[in-house]
Design a protein around this motif. Structure first.
Motif, PDB file in Angstrom:
ATOM      1  N   LEU A 162      -5.014  13.884   6.093  1.00  0.00           N
ATOM      2  CA  LEU A 162      -5.325  13.489   4.717  1.00  0.00           C
ATOM      3  C   LEU A 162      -4.040  13.349   3.895  1.00  0.00           C
ATOM      4  O   LEU A 162      -3.203  14.245   3.881  1.00  0.00           O
ATOM      5  N   PHE A 163      -3.910  12.227   3.190  1.00  0.00           N
ATOM      6  CA  PHE A 163      -2.690  11.944   2.434  1.00  0.00           C
ATOM      7  C   PHE A 163      -2.527  12.903   1.249  1.00  0.00           C
ATOM      8  O   PHE A 163      -3.468  13.106   0.474  1.00  0.00           O
ATOM      9  N   THR A 164      -1.316  13.435   1.069  1.00  0.00           N
ATOM     10  CA  THR A 164      -1.051  14.243  -0.125  1.00  0.00           C
ATOM     11  C   THR A 164      -1.155  13.379  -1.383  1.00  0.00           C
ATOM     12  O   THR A 164      -1.513  13.876  -2.455  1.00  0.00           O
ATOM     13  N   ASP A 165      -0.860  12.085  -1.260  1.00  0.00           N
ATOM     14  CA  ASP A 165      -0.936  11.172  -2.405  1.00  0.00           C
ATOM     15  C   ASP A 165      -2.321  11.137  -3.026  1.00  0.00           C
ATOM     16  O   ASP A 165      -2.477  10.841  -4.215  1.00  0.00           O
ATOM     17  N   MET A 210      -3.743  11.203  -7.194  1.00  0.00           N
ATOM     18  CA  MET A 210      -4.717  10.336  -7.854  1.00  0.00           C
ATOM     19  C   MET A 210      -5.774  11.142  -8.612  1.00  0.00           C
ATOM     20  O   MET A 210      -6.432  10.635  -9.506  1.00  0.00           O
ATOM     21  N   GLY A 211      -5.922  12.416  -8.234  1.00  0.00           N
ATOM     22  CA  GLY A 211      -6.900  13.280  -8.899  1.00  0.00           C
ATOM     23  C   GLY A 211      -6.317  14.078 -10.047  1.00  0.00           C
ATOM     24  O   GLY A 211      -6.888  15.097 -10.454  1.00  0.00           O
ATOM     25  N   LYS A 212      -5.209  13.605 -10.587  1.00  0.00           N
ATOM     26  CA  LYS A 212      -4.528  14.341 -11.657  1.00  0.00           C
ATOM     27  C   LYS A 212      -5.450  14.620 -12.852  1.00  0.00           C
ATOM     28  O   LYS A 212      -5.490  15.741 -13.374  1.00  0.00           O
ATOM     29  N   GLY A 229       0.812  -1.206   0.000  1.00  0.00           N
ATOM     30  CA  GLY A 229       0.000   0.000   0.000  1.00  0.00           C
ATOM     31  C   GLY A 229       0.850   1.263   0.000  1.00  0.00           C
ATOM     32  O   GLY A 229       2.087   1.209  -0.031  1.00  0.00           O
ATOM     33  N   LYS A 230       0.202   2.399   0.070  1.00  0.00           N
ATOM     34  CA  LYS A 230       0.899   3.681   0.021  1.00  0.00           C
ATOM     35  C   LYS A 230       1.945   3.803   1.124  1.00  0.00           C
ATOM     36  O   LYS A 230       3.069   4.245   0.891  1.00  0.00           O
TER      37      LYS A 230
END
Length: 335
Positions: free
Chosen positions: A183-186, A190-192, A16-17
């Protein structure tokens, strides 16, 4: 020669992340722990990735194939590798079911002494529940934190290998440390497509409450520190991990708008759910949409005291969200 150790760490969520950042740090740790990385997929896939990392030693890394939601498999795994520490980064629609099975297995284990559990920022205590903490909280992956943290605090005794005063019986259980990331910056990465093609910040954080963001590398660093501490200093405590500044959803959209030099708006809750339903299924989409809405309306940040404790724990200031936005936007524009 590396320092010898008897620490054997089971990493749940190794692909996972957080796990992908945690494993390289553990491999390079001076404590040279043994790592147990179960996977439901073909082990060679994970092993090929791990074997290319600095510090890899095939005698210290085990990649058994099986599911942690299979109790006999997990029981045998803990016994075979004499697991002393467990890192739990659980997620997904069946998070409560799987976490309950894992905790049951850990309590049965004769070797597990310390557990590091990835929860979330916020107060999930019994007092918080009595004060209305569950009101407006509908996302399953948020609600599970109340139950698991309560189980750790009130349902598991710390291990004591000596005789207890209660009828001479030995105590069972383990010590624990809870990490509560914001909240993850990653998630932004994912919302690119939403940001670049649709001009929309996809996490529907409307509501005006403050949101803190955390770099996943900081969570991985916290995980290593908590594992190596082994409950000595930070056992029985929850450490919130994240940035000091809290942003409203509109402020986040403005940060991205400025960084990308284009007009952006904040996504609406219902459009996020509708869009995600076709990708991850309607149930999971509803859960994430509810989570975003809850964070936006109730906030997802930390106090000044929690921030100071985090800095003392990490030994450094956490990474800044605005820097992440700037560097990520610059990379996207250069593509």
């Amino acid at each position: 020669m590396p320092q010898e150790t008897n620490m054997s760490i089971l990493v749940i969520g190794s692909t996972g992340k957080i796990g992908r950042r945690l494993i390289p740090r553990l491999l390079s740790s001076p404590s040279t722990p043994t790592l147990v990385l179960p996977t439901t997929k073909e082990p060679s896939t994970l092993l090929s990735t791990v074997s290319s990392l600095p510090g890899y030693d095939e005698s210290r890394v085990h990649v058994p194939q099986g599911s942690i939601s299979d109790p006999p498999f997990l029981d045998a795994l803990l016994q075979k590798h004499s697991v002393t520490s467990v890192f739990m980064a659980m997620t997904g629609p069946d998070e409560l079911f799987t976490t309950s099975l894992v905790l049951s297995a850990l309590q049965r284990s004769a070797t597990v002494k310390h557990v590091v559990y990835i929860s979330a920022a916020g107060d999930y205590s019994v007092d918080a529940i009595k004060a209305g903490g569950m009101q407006g909280s509908d996302a399953a992956n948020v609600l599970v934190k109340f139950l698991v943290e309560a189980k750790l605090k009130y349902g598991i005794a710390a291990r004591d290998d000596g005789e207890s005063a209660d009828k001479g019986k030995k105590k069972t259980g383990f010590s624990w440390t809870v990490l509560g990331p914001t909240l993850f910056t990653d998630n932004d990465a994912m919302g690119k497509q939403w940001l670049m093609e649709r001009g929309v910040y996809f996490q529907a954080l409307g509501g005006g409450a403050g949101i803190s963001f955390v770099d996943v590398e900081d969570i991985a660093l916290a995980g290593v520190i908590a594992l190596e501490d082994d409950g000595r200093k930070w056992g029985g405590k929850k450490i919130i991990i994240g940035g000091k500044k809290a942003y409203t959803g509109d402020e986040v959209a403005k940060l991205w708008s400025d960084a990308l030099r284009k007009e952006l708006r904040l996504a609406e809750r219902d459009e996020v759910e509708a869009d995600l339903a076709g990708v991850i299924g309607p149930g999971h989409a509803r859960m994430l949409a509810d989570m975003f809405q809850e964070f936006g309306e109730r906030g997802f940040a930390m106090s000044e005291e929690q921030y100071r404790e985090q800095v003392a724990f990490l030994g450094k200031e956490p990474e800044e969200y605005e820097q992440f936005v700037q560097s990520t936007a610059q990379a996207w524009k250069a593509e």
